[in-house]
Design a protein around this motif. Structure first.
Motif, PDB file in Angstrom:
ATOM      1  N   UNK A 105       0.810  -1.215   0.000  1.00  0.00           N
ATOM      2  CA  UNK A 105       0.000   0.000   0.000  1.00  0.00           C
ATOM      3  C   UNK A 105       0.846   1.269   0.000  1.00  0.00           C
ATOM      4  N   UNK A 106       1.989   1.248   0.659  1.00  0.00           N
ATOM      5  CA  UNK A 106       2.854   2.435   0.691  1.00  0.00           C
ATOM      6  C   UNK A 106       3.358   2.756  -0.712  1.00  0.00           C
ATOM      7  N   UNK A 107       3.775   1.729  -1.443  1.00  0.00           N
ATOM      8  CA  UNK A 107       4.256   1.922  -2.807  1.00  0.00           C
ATOM      9  C   UNK A 107       3.135   2.429  -3.714  1.00  0.00           C
ATOM     10  N   UNK A 108       1.956   1.854  -3.559  1.00  0.00           N
ATOM     11  CA  UNK A 108       0.813   2.288  -4.368  1.00  0.00           C
ATOM     12  C   UNK A 108       0.452   3.743  -4.070  1.00  0.00           C
ATOM     13  N   UNK A 109       0.558   4.156  -2.807  1.00  0.00           N
ATOM     14  CA  UNK A 109       0.241   5.532  -2.416  1.00  0.00           C
ATOM     15  C   UNK A 109       1.271   6.512  -2.987  1.00  0.00           C
ATOM     16  N   UNK A 110       2.549   6.143  -2.925  1.00  0.00           N
ATOM     17  CA  UNK A 110       3.586   7.003  -3.502  1.00  0.00           C
ATOM     18  C   UNK A 110       3.373   7.144  -5.001  1.00  0.00           C
ATOM     19  N   UNK A 111       3.062   6.044  -5.662  1.00  0.00           N
ATOM     20  CA  UNK A 111       2.814   6.066  -7.113  1.00  0.00           C
ATOM     21  C   UNK A 111       1.604   6.940  -7.437  1.00  0.00           C
ATOM     22  N   UNK A 112       0.537   6.795  -6.667  1.00  0.00           N
ATOM     23  CA  UNK A 112      -0.674   7.592  -6.901  1.00  0.00           C
ATOM     24  C   UNK A 112      -0.403   9.084  -6.717  1.00  0.00           C
ATOM     25  N   UNK A 113       0.338   9.438  -5.673  1.00  0.00           N
ATOM     26  CA  UNK A 113       0.650  10.852  -5.428  1.00  0.00           C
ATOM     27  C   UNK A 113       1.590  11.416  -6.491  1.00  0.00           C
ATOM     28  N   UNK A 114       2.508  10.602  -6.954  1.00  0.00           N
ATOM     29  CA  UNK A 114       3.415  11.055  -8.013  1.00  0.00           C
ATOM     30  C   UNK A 114       2.627  11.344  -9.291  1.00  0.00           C
ATOM     31  N   UNK A 115       1.695  10.470  -9.632  1.00  0.00           N
ATOM     32  CA  UNK A 115       0.881  10.692 -10.835  1.00  0.00           C
ATOM     33  C   UNK A 115      -0.043  11.895 -10.660  1.00  0.00           C
ATOM     34  N   UNK A 116      -0.526  12.111  -9.449  1.00  0.00           N
ATOM     35  CA  UNK A 116      -1.415  13.239  -9.191  1.00  0.00           C
ATOM     36  C   UNK A 116      -0.678  14.576  -9.239  1.00  0.00           C
TER      37      UNK A 116
END
Length: 103
Positions: free
Chosen positions: A58-69
């Motif tokens: 989940x931490x990796x997915x959250x970092x990826x989501x914030x980077x794309x946002x």
């Protein structure tokens, strides 16, 4: 060397004597600097960001989501599972790699 300096001095004086050349000599670089300053951008945008890690991280997915946002990154469409190959083949510009294992 003395001949070269004399030639440069003569050409410089000849150039500054003509009013049209003076304008061209000093105004053209100012116009170019203004145009290039507006036209060129050093911002990195649309960086293709790949993801390599466990799907349940989940931490990796959250970092990826914030980077794309953020607007700087776009998701990379990758065919390979090796992050190094993704970059070498040009599928991604950067890859987020999660560490294996844990505490």
């Amino acid at each position: 060397m003395k001949t070269l300096l004399g030639f440069i001095r003569k050409e410089f004086l000849q150039t500054l004597r003509d009013p049209r050349m003076r304008i061209l000599l000093f105004l053209a670089p100012c116009v170019q600097l203004t145009i290039f300053g507006v036209a060129l951008s050093t911002e990195a945008k649309n960086i293709r960001l790949g993801l390599f890690g466990a799907p349940h991280d989940r931490a990796l997915q959250e970092i990826h989501r914030k980077a794309l946002a953020s607007g700087w990154f776009i998701p990379a469409r990758t065919q390979t599972t090796n992050p190094y190959e993704q970059i070498q083949k040009g599928e991604a510009d950067a890859v987020l790699v999660a560490p294996t294992g844990g505490p």
